[in-house]
Write a protein that holds these residues in place. Structure first.
Motif, mmCIF file in Angstrom:
data_model
loop_
_atom_site.group_PDB
_atom_site.id
_atom_site.type_symbol
_atom_site.label_atom_id
_atom_site.label_comp_id
_atom_site.label_asym_id
_atom_site.label_seq_id
_atom_site.Cartn_x
_atom_site.Cartn_y
_atom_site.Cartn_z
ATOM 1 N N SER A 1 14.552 -6.559 -8.746
ATOM 2 C CA SER A 1 13.526 -6.596 -9.787
ATOM 3 C C SER A 1 12.146 -6.886 -9.215
ATOM 4 O O SER A 1 11.152 -6.338 -9.687
ATOM 5 C CB SER A 1 13.881 -7.656 -10.838
ATOM 6 O OG SER A 1 15.159 -7.422 -11.376
ATOM 7 N N ALA A 2 12.070 -7.783 -8.235
ATOM 8 C CA ALA A 2 10.775 -8.144 -7.648
ATOM 9 C C ALA A 2 10.961 -8.582 -6.207
ATOM 10 O O ALA A 2 11.962 -9.211 -5.861
ATOM 11 C CB ALA A 2 10.107 -9.262 -8.452
ATOM 12 N N LEU A 3 9.978 -8.242 -5.390
ATOM 13 C CA LEU A 3 9.870 -8.766 -4.035
ATOM 14 C C LEU A 3 8.679 -9.715 -4.021
ATOM 15 O O LEU A 3 7.567 -9.328 -4.389
ATOM 16 C CB LEU A 3 9.671 -7.645 -3.017
ATOM 17 C CG LEU A 3 10.854 -6.698 -2.810
ATOM 18 C CD1 LEU A 3 10.511 -5.664 -1.737
ATOM 19 C CD2 LEU A 3 12.100 -7.465 -2.401
ATOM 20 N N ILE A 4 8.920 -10.946 -3.617
ATOM 21 C CA ILE A 4 7.915 -11.996 -3.704
ATOM 22 C C ILE A 4 7.457 -12.382 -2.307
ATOM 23 O O ILE A 4 8.251 -12.867 -1.492
ATOM 24 C CB ILE A 4 8.484 -13.236 -4.423
ATOM 25 C CG1 ILE A 4 9.061 -12.837 -5.786
ATOM 26 C CG2 ILE A 4 7.417 -14.314 -4.567
ATOM 27 C CD1 ILE A 4 9.975 -13.898 -6.387
ATOM 28 N N LEU A 5 6.188 -12.165 -2.023
ATOM 29 C CA LEU A 5 5.634 -12.584 -0.741
ATOM 30 C C LEU A 5 5.469 -14.093 -0.760
ATOM 31 O O LEU A 5 4.739 -14.655 -1.570
ATOM 32 C CB LEU A 5 4.288 -11.901 -0.515
ATOM 33 C CG LEU A 5 3.635 -12.136 0.839
ATOM 34 C CD1 LEU A 5 4.450 -11.460 1.942
ATOM 35 C CD2 LEU A 5 2.211 -11.623 0.853
ATOM 36 N N GLU B 50 -0.432 -7.028 5.090
ATOM 37 C CA GLU B 50 -0.815 -5.620 5.005
ATOM 38 C C GLU B 50 0.418 -4.713 5.095
ATOM 39 O O GLU B 50 0.530 -3.718 4.369
ATOM 40 C CB GLU B 50 -1.810 -5.270 6.112
ATOM 41 C CG GLU B 50 -2.286 -3.824 6.050
ATOM 42 C CD GLU B 50 -3.256 -3.481 7.159
ATOM 43 O OE1 GLU B 50 -3.673 -2.313 7.242
ATOM 44 O OE2 GLU B 50 -3.595 -4.379 7.956
ATOM 45 N N GLN B 51 1.349 -5.049 5.968
ATOM 46 C CA GLN B 51 2.576 -4.257 6.096
ATOM 47 C C GLN B 51 3.390 -4.314 4.807
ATOM 48 O O GLN B 51 3.934 -3.302 4.351
ATOM 49 C CB GLN B 51 3.399 -4.768 7.274
ATOM 50 C CG GLN B 51 4.599 -3.900 7.620
ATOM 51 C CD GLN B 51 5.284 -4.365 8.902
ATOM 52 O OE1 GLN B 51 4.711 -5.135 9.686
ATOM 53 N NE2 GLN B 51 6.501 -3.901 9.140
ATOM 54 N N PHE B 52 3.476 -5.494 4.204
ATOM 55 C CA PHE B 52 4.172 -5.660 2.923
ATOM 56 C C PHE B 52 3.515 -4.807 1.845
ATOM 57 O O PHE B 52 4.187 -4.072 1.103
ATOM 58 C CB PHE B 52 4.142 -7.137 2.527
ATOM 59 C CG PHE B 52 4.708 -7.441 1.164
ATOM 60 C CD1 PHE B 52 6.074 -7.542 0.978
ATOM 61 C CD2 PHE B 52 3.867 -7.639 0.079
ATOM 62 C CE1 PHE B 52 6.604 -7.830 -0.276
ATOM 63 C CE2 PHE B 52 4.378 -7.930 -1.176
ATOM 64 C CZ PHE B 52 5.754 -8.031 -1.356
ATOM 65 N N GLU B 53 2.209 -4.855 1.744
ATOM 66 C CA GLU B 53 1.493 -4.119 0.700
ATOM 67 C C GLU B 53 1.540 -2.613 0.955
ATOM 68 O O GLU B 53 1.638 -1.816 0.005
ATOM 69 C CB GLU B 53 0.052 -4.617 0.631
ATOM 70 C CG GLU B 53 -0.048 -6.057 0.142
ATOM 71 C CD GLU B 53 -1.467 -6.588 0.122
ATOM 72 O OE1 GLU B 53 -2.377 -5.910 0.672
ATOM 73 O OE2 GLU B 53 -1.684 -7.681 -0.442
ATOM 74 N N ARG B 54 1.492 -2.212 2.202
ATOM 75 C CA ARG B 54 1.547 -0.789 2.533
ATOM 76 C C ARG B 54 2.899 -0.202 2.117
ATOM 77 O O ARG B 54 2.977 0.909 1.585
ATOM 78 C CB ARG B 54 1.312 -0.591 4.029
ATOM 79 C CG ARG B 54 1.123 0.856 4.442
ATOM 80 C CD ARG B 54 0.550 0.960 5.851
ATOM 81 N NE ARG B 54 1.386 0.281 6.833
ATOM 82 C CZ ARG B 54 0.990 -0.764 7.545
ATOM 83 N NH1 ARG B 54 -0.215 -1.264 7.384
ATOM 84 N NH2 ARG B 54 1.809 -1.307 8.434
ATOM 85 N N ALA B 55 3.976 -0.963 2.333
ATOM 86 C CA ALA B 55 5.307 -0.499 1.927
ATOM 87 C C ALA B 55 5.401 -0.391 0.414
ATOM 88 O O ALA B 55 6.013 0.538 -0.124
ATOM 89 C CB ALA B 55 6.374 -1.452 2.457
ATOM 90 N N THR B 56 4.793 -1.320 -0.285
ATOM 91 C CA THR B 56 4.782 -1.276 -1.743
ATOM 92 C C THR B 56 4.089 -0.021 -2.236
ATOM 93 O O THR B 56 4.593 0.695 -3.106
ATOM 94 C CB THR B 56 4.023 -2.499 -2.314
ATOM 95 O OG1 THR B 56 4.516 -3.677 -1.719
ATOM 96 C CG2 THR B 56 4.197 -2.593 -3.810
ATOM 97 N N ASP B 57 2.909 0.234 -1.704
ATOM 98 C CA ASP B 57 2.128 1.386 -2.142
ATOM 99 C C ASP B 57 2.847 2.692 -1.819
ATOM 100 O O ASP B 57 2.843 3.634 -2.619
ATOM 101 C CB ASP B 57 0.750 1.367 -1.482
ATOM 102 C CG ASP B 57 -0.082 0.168 -1.924
ATOM 103 O OD1 ASP B 57 0.211 -0.385 -2.997
ATOM 104 O OD2 ASP B 57 -1.015 -0.208 -1.191
ATOM 105 N N ALA B 58 3.489 2.752 -0.657
ATOM 106 C CA ALA B 58 4.212 3.972 -0.278
ATOM 107 C C ALA B 58 5.384 4.228 -1.208
ATOM 108 O O ALA B 58 5.639 5.361 -1.621
ATOM 109 C CB ALA B 58 4.701 3.854 1.169
ATOM 110 N N ALA B 59 6.114 3.160 -1.570
ATOM 111 C CA ALA B 59 7.244 3.309 -2.479
ATOM 112 C C ALA B 59 6.786 3.749 -3.856
ATOM 113 O O ALA B 59 7.432 4.559 -4.521
ATOM 114 C CB ALA B 59 8.011 1.991 -2.582
ATOM 115 N N LYS B 60 5.638 3.241 -4.291
ATOM 116 C CA LYS B 60 5.110 3.611 -5.608
ATOM 117 C C LYS B 60 4.697 5.078 -5.632
ATOM 118 O O LYS B 60 4.982 5.802 -6.582
ATOM 119 C CB LYS B 60 3.911 2.722 -5.942
ATOM 120 C CG LYS B 60 3.396 2.877 -7.351
ATOM 121 C CD LYS B 60 2.192 1.986 -7.611
ATOM 122 C CE LYS B 60 2.537 0.522 -7.473
ATOM 123 N NZ LYS B 60 1.393 -0.358 -7.796
ATOM 124 N N VAL B 61 4.020 5.525 -4.579
ATOM 125 C CA VAL B 61 3.582 6.924 -4.506
ATOM 126 C C VAL B 61 4.785 7.857 -4.498
ATOM 127 O O VAL B 61 4.799 8.900 -5.149
ATOM 128 C CB VAL B 61 2.709 7.149 -3.250
ATOM 129 C CG1 VAL B 61 2.491 8.640 -3.019
ATOM 130 C CG2 VAL B 61 1.376 6.423 -3.400
#
Length: 251
Positions: free
Chosen positions: A161-165, A190-201
């Motif tokens: 449901s969620a990944l929490i940094l 940055e690596q965490f956020e980049r993976a999030t954005d890639a999965a969303k796209v």
């Protein structure tokens, strides 16, 4: 016309073994409380009362278990928890194991026994499976170098449901405790956020991106970076800081 920004979900971490504290945070309007059995002083004797104290509010009671332990997960859910927060998850396989512990067969392996927990949700014992069982959430803390290295594969696990940094443990492991402006820490974020954005796209993830944000400035910065949920503080630290401030008024 631009779509309105999605509402950011809020939560607080409960380390004090008190249904009164939990109820106050729930009544204040939090979307969730995280009852902390990893670093808090909360044992099984307080767990049910703290979960039950959220009844009558919109607040969902989540439990951070001390480790990926099936017995701890089963007990928390059968006491009426809305979901589990898992610490120290390093790989996609470990994340998938967490999902399995929160789901009933055939999707997972949670044992059936909500003899107590069904009352928290205002349903009968017989209706718990159909009305509540499928709504349980599985949240994963990202707090190790290994988790960051495996973040793309973890994002792809179905049922999270969620990944929490989690900045405190992550900074300690990276050798920069408390230095959240360290280049190594910022690179991991940055690596965490980049993976999030890639999965969303790619439209392969339904996972919310969450983090700890305990000041107004941190909240605004996280919102600008697309975080959908934020942990706003720890009950014991909020109490201590408020007390210190009040004492300071007369010094």
């Amino acid at each position: 016309m631009a779509e309105p920004a999605p509402k950011i979900r809020t939560s607080f971490i409960c380390t004090i073994p008190s249904a009164v504290v939990t109820q106050a945070l729930a009544q204040a309007g939090a979307d969730a409380v995280v009852i902390d059995q990893e670093h808090g002083a909360i044992g099984p004797e307080h767990l049910h009362a703290m979960i039950a104290a959220t009844a009558g509010t919109k607040c969902r009671p989540l439990v951070r278990v001390g480790k990926r332990d099936e017995a701890m997960v089963k007990l928390a859910l059968d006491m009426g928890a809305a979901g589990i927060v898992f610490p120290l998850v390093n790989t996609a396989q470990e994340a998938a194991d967490c999902v399995a512990m929160t789901c009933y067969p055939p999707r997972g392996r949670r044992g059936f026994g909500p003899f107590i927990g069904h009352s928290r949700w205002g349903v009968s014992f017989e209706d718990y499976l159909s009305k509540v069982g499928g709504t349980v959430v599985c949240n994963i803390l990202i707090e190790t170098r290994s988790a960051i290295d495996n973040i793309e594969k973890i994002f792809a696990v179905e049922g999270i449901s969620a990944l929490i940094l989690a900045p405190f443990d992550l900074a300690v492991e990276l050798g920069c405790p408390g230095r959240f402006d360290s280049p190594d820490f910022l690179a991991a974020v940055e690596q965490f956020e980049r993976a999030t954005d890639a999965a969303k796209v790619a439209k392969v993830a339904k996972v919310a991106k969450s983090r700890v944000a305990m000041t107004e400035q941190q909240v605004q910065a996280a919102a600008a970076r697309g975080y959908a949920a934020m942990m706003l503080g720890f009950d014991v630290m909020m109490l201590k800081n408020s007390a210190a401030t009040a004492i300071g008024w007369i010094k």
